[in-house]
Design a protein around this motif. Structure first.
Motif, short mmCIF file in Angstrom:
data_model
loop_
_atom_site.label_atom_id
_atom_site.label_comp_id
_atom_site.label_asym_id
_atom_site.label_seq_id
_atom_site.Cartn_x
_atom_site.Cartn_y
_atom_site.Cartn_z
N THR A 199 -0.35 2.18 -0.70
CA THR A 199 -0.89 0.83 -0.47
C THR A 199 -0.46 -0.06 -1.62
O THR A 199 -0.65 0.30 -2.79
N LEU A 200 0.12 -1.20 -1.30
CA LEU A 200 0.56 -2.13 -2.33
C LEU A 200 -0.61 -2.93 -2.86
O LEU A 200 -1.56 -3.24 -2.14
N ALA A 201 -0.53 -3.28 -4.14
CA ALA A 201 -1.53 -4.15 -4.75
C ALA A 201 -1.31 -5.57 -4.23
O ALA A 201 -0.19 -5.95 -3.89
N PRO A 202 -2.37 -6.35 -4.13
CA PRO A 202 -2.20 -7.75 -3.70
C PRO A 202 -1.24 -8.48 -4.64
O PRO A 202 -1.22 -8.23 -5.84
N ALA A 203 -0.46 -9.36 -4.07
CA ALA A 203 0.48 -10.15 -4.88
C ALA A 203 -0.29 -11.09 -5.79
O ALA A 203 -1.28 -11.69 -5.37
N PRO A 204 0.14 -11.19 -7.05
CA PRO A 204 -0.55 -12.11 -7.96
C PRO A 204 -0.25 -13.56 -7.57
O PRO A 204 0.78 -13.86 -6.99
N ASP A 206 6.57 -1.48 4.49
CA ASP A 206 7.78 -1.93 5.17
C ASP A 206 8.94 -0.95 5.10
O ASP A 206 10.04 -1.26 5.55
N THR A 207 8.73 0.24 4.55
CA THR A 207 9.80 1.23 4.47
C THR A 207 9.19 2.61 4.23
O THR A 207 8.01 2.73 3.89
N THR A 208 9.99 3.63 4.42
CA THR A 208 9.58 5.00 4.10
C THR A 208 10.59 5.56 3.10
O THR A 208 11.78 5.53 3.34
#
Length: 140
Positions: free
Chosen positions: A92-97, A130-132
């Motif tokens: 899971t990506l962190a929210p964009a600053p 968006d990718t593996t």
């Protein structure tokens, strides 16, 4: 009374399904560390020259790194990971600053402990939004 038994059986079946599904993933793990640049002591794959994300084993497989490319002032970061199958990790990506970000493209590394259920005896998929990415089978 006959209607109660089917409802009870249905409720037990639903609970069993939830228990089985809960066993398919682990609680998300937070990063051990994150830093600008590529992982120390690891050669970047040729595909990363164009800014493609990649991943690598660290510390003899007890840790792994996810390398993402983006702005040096607002780097993309992985917030957490979870093993969702024996050979799959979901990130899971962190929210964009917020704010103004530079338009340069540089690597940022996030390091995690390898989840217990990941055996490293086969390729491990790291599923991103968006990718593996693929961690190769560990040798030795």
């Amino acid at each position: 009374m006959p209607r109660t038994v089917p409802r009870l059986v249905s409720a037990i079946a639903a609970l069993a399904t939830v228990a089985v599904l809960a066993g398919c993933s682990t609680a998300p793990s937070r990063p051990l560390e994150g830093y600008a640049g590529e992982p120390k002591g690891v050669d970047a794959p040729a595909s990363s020259a164009g800014g493609a994300s990649w991943t690598a084993w660290l510390e003899d497989g007890t840790q792994f790194a996810i390398v993402l490319y983006g702005s040096s002032t607002c780097p993309p970061k992985v917030q957490n990971v979870a093993a969702t199958a024996d050979d799959t990790i979901t990130a899971t990506l962190a929210p964009a600053p917020g704010g103004i970000c530079t338009h340069d493209i540089v690597p940022h590394t996030t390091v995690f402990s390898t989840p217990e259920r990941i055996t490293k005896t086969a390729e491990v998929k790291v599923v991103m939004p968006d990718t593996t990415l693929t961690l190769p089978t560990r040798q030795g």
